[in-house]
Design an enzyme around this catalytic site. Structure first.
Site, short mmCIF file in Angstrom:
data_model
loop_
_atom_site.label_atom_id
_atom_site.label_comp_id
_atom_site.label_asym_id
_atom_site.label_seq_id
_atom_site.Cartn_x
_atom_site.Cartn_y
_atom_site.Cartn_z
N ASP A 147 -2.10 26.47 46.53
CA ASP A 147 -2.16 25.86 45.16
C ASP A 147 -3.53 25.86 44.64
O ASP A 147 -4.32 24.92 44.57
CB ASP A 147 -1.64 24.46 45.25
CG ASP A 147 -0.29 24.32 45.79
OD1 ASP A 147 0.56 25.49 45.89
OD2 ASP A 147 0.03 23.29 46.66
N PHE A 172 3.99 31.15 44.08
CA PHE A 172 3.95 29.72 44.41
C PHE A 172 2.99 29.35 43.36
O PHE A 172 2.42 29.98 42.51
CB PHE A 172 3.56 29.28 45.78
CG PHE A 172 4.81 29.25 46.95
CD1 PHE A 172 6.09 29.58 46.67
CD2 PHE A 172 4.57 28.63 47.95
CE1 PHE A 172 6.97 29.63 47.45
CE2 PHE A 172 5.64 28.09 48.77
CZ PHE A 172 6.90 28.82 48.54
N SER A 173 2.66 27.96 43.53
CA SER A 173 1.89 27.31 42.51
C SER A 173 0.52 27.70 42.30
O SER A 173 -0.23 28.33 43.24
CB SER A 173 1.95 25.68 42.63
OG SER A 173 3.16 25.33 42.49
N ASP A 219 7.08 22.62 40.29
CA ASP A 219 5.62 22.22 39.92
C ASP A 219 5.44 23.16 38.62
O ASP A 219 5.68 24.13 38.27
CB ASP A 219 4.76 22.89 40.93
CG ASP A 219 4.97 22.44 42.32
OD1 ASP A 219 5.89 21.41 42.52
OD2 ASP A 219 4.34 22.83 43.22
N GLU A 236 -1.31 18.78 48.80
CA GLU A 236 -1.31 19.95 48.25
C GLU A 236 -1.44 19.81 46.75
O GLU A 236 -1.72 18.61 46.13
CB GLU A 236 0.35 20.44 48.46
CG GLU A 236 1.42 19.57 48.16
CD GLU A 236 2.66 20.19 48.49
OE1 GLU A 236 2.72 21.16 48.91
OE2 GLU A 236 3.61 19.44 48.38
#
Length: 502
Positions: A173, A105-106, A45, A225
């Site tokens: 996210d 994470f994103s 991502d 997501e």
């Protein structure tokens, strides 16, 4: 990024991965020229997209150690033209302690111009990253912040992290924007398995209060997501403001994809323009995923980048690439307000600067039941071309482009339009049609903007009314290309080609 999907890949594609590790054969024939890839190792991502002082920053999910998913950290690259990228050290690495591992994470990044967070020093506005901290041992995802006072090169994690913790396994996210009228930050974040988005408000990027929820509308066949919330003017008219929500989830019957909603947002609640069952998709190919817009762009522009999922074919020493930068537009249509996409205007400016030897123009070309090859022995047989072609359908059943052609074994990738079905399709080098979309001629014509870059193909139809993105893996010497018509005539009104090889 969906961990369940990653697990599926690692299980199903393990033989391919082990084979690639044993052989470690470089694949320069598939390394994109004008789409971003890291120098080596895995990427997925895009994260923290932000424009600062004339520079586009791209942070991205990255494994700094291996050419497979794992050790999630934020890689970093910058560009002044969205075409050429400068690779920089990892900006936010995974956090490893004796007790746990925290994957980064994103998420997103914002410029805190008023220093609402208090993270700034010496009167300068800090850059603040908001990301999901994944705790695999605890089976929990929380939202955290980190700040930078050196232009985004390095970040310091906030001592008060996490800033949001619902004690959930899947909660990720965050995407954050500043809303001037409300004088607050607004975050949209996903509850993936519940098919919901949550909206939170904050005055300082640290304390977040729940505003509302939106969900269980559109496509709910797969998880939700990587959401984003973006204001846009319909038809460029400031009096017709709408909000665009994009979510990565199931796309038609393909493995992955993105959907979108348009509606109104008052700083607290989103109201969908369409009935709950209505579905709209960002891209009709299988590989486009996790796209988010840039923050802090000038002139109200809204431009996004997405990840092109790498399928099962191994590339080395890198794996994964980004899409081209896409400008986002909302247009009025007989069916209602719809999303259109175009390759970024910044990229078009770069095309115009190319030397004459890198440009090819043909107009008024009639084709009758045959193909006309281009690029033989010239500079346009590099598999790194940008093709803009407009057809007027005639008596031919099908027409389009053939790329990645090999004169020896006759393999090729076909980007074709079937007139009877009003269908654009892509048949890969093995002749398999896995990507297609229904689209009718616009004012009697079909315009294709085809961005072919070694192993990626992005096709914008009729000015971005539909977009179809996929990956192909032609043989090293399969670099021919042609225009074609089958079983009748078709007129090529205009054909413009730019060679972007270096």
């Amino acid at each position: 990024m969906n961990k369940q999907l990653i697990t599926f890949w690692l299980t199903c594609l393990l033989p391919f991965t082990l084979l690639a590790q044993q052989q470690a054969v470089p694949t320069p024939q598939w390394r994109p020229v004008y789409h971003f890839t890291p120098p080596k190792n895995w990427t997925n991502d895009p994260n923290g997209l932000i424009y600062l002082d004339g520079v586009y920053h791209l942070y991205y999910q990255h494994n700094p150690f291996e050419n497979k998913w794992g050790h999630m950290s934020w890689g970093h690259a910058t560009s002044t033209d969205l075409l050429n990228w400068k690779h920089l050290p990892v900006a936010i690495p995974e956090i490893v302690t004796k007790d746990t591992i925290t994957s980064i994470f994103s998420g997103c990044a914002v410029l805190d111009k008023n220093n609402t967070s208090g993270f700034g020093t010496n009167g300068k506005a800090p850059l603040v990253a908001i990301y999901t901290a994944d705790l695999p041992k605890q089976q929990r995802e929380t939202q955290c912040v980190a700040f930078s006072n050196d232009g985004g090169l390095t970040f310091t994690n906030y001592a008060g992290n996490p800033v949001l913790d619902l004690q959930k396994k899947d909660f990720r996210d965050p995407s954050v924007i500043w809303m001037e009228e409300q004088q607050q930050w607004v975050m949209v974040v996903a509850l993936p398995t519940e098919h919901k988005l949550q909206f939170y408000g904050s005055k300082d990027l640290k304390k977040w209060d729940l505003l509302s929820e939106f969900g269980n509308e559109g496509d709910t066949r797969k998880i939700w997501e990587c959401p984003s919330l973006t204001p846009l003017y319909v038809d460029g008219d400031p009096s017709k403001k709408k909000w665009l929500i994009m979510i990565s989830s199931g796309n038609q019957d393909a493995a992955t994809g993105m959907q979108y909603f348009t509606g109104d947002f008052d700083g607290k609640t989103f109201r969908n323009d369409n009935p709950p069952a209505h579905q709209q998709f960002v891209d009709y190919g299988r590989t486009f995923y996790a796209a988010i817009p840039y923050n802090n762009l000038p002139d109200g522009r809204q431009t996004m980048l997405g990840w092109l999922m790498p399928f099962q074919t191994e590339t080395y020493p890198w794996r994964g690439q980004m899409s081209i930068a896409r400008d986002l537009l909302l247009k009025s249509t007989p069916e209602g307000v719809r999303l259109y996409q175009q390759p970024s205007s910044v990229l078009h400016a770069s095309l115009e600067k190319l030397p004459a030897a890198k440009k090819l123009v043909k107009n008024g070309l009639e084709i009758d039941s045959k193909e006309i090859p281009f690029g033989k022995g010239g500079s346009f047989n590099s598999n790194a071309n940008w093709i803009d072609v407009t057809f007027t359908p005639g008596s031919g059943d099908e027409f389009g482009l053939k790329i990645g052609q090999n004169s020896v074994d006759k393999t090729q990738t076909v980007i074709g339009y079937n007139k009877a079905r009003n269908e654009l399709y892509i048949a890969n080098e093995k002749g398999v049609v896995a990507d297609k979309v229904t689209v009718k001629p616009s004012e009697g014509k079909i315009r294709l903007q085809v961005l072919f870059d070694k192993s990626s193909v992005e096709v914008f139809v009729n000015g971005g009314e539909r977009v179809l993105t996929t990956l192909v893996f032609p043989a090293e010497k399969a670099t021919g290309w042609s225009v074609f018509a089958a079983n009748g005539k078709v007129m090529v009104d205009t054909l413009k080609v730019w060679d972007l090889s270096r």
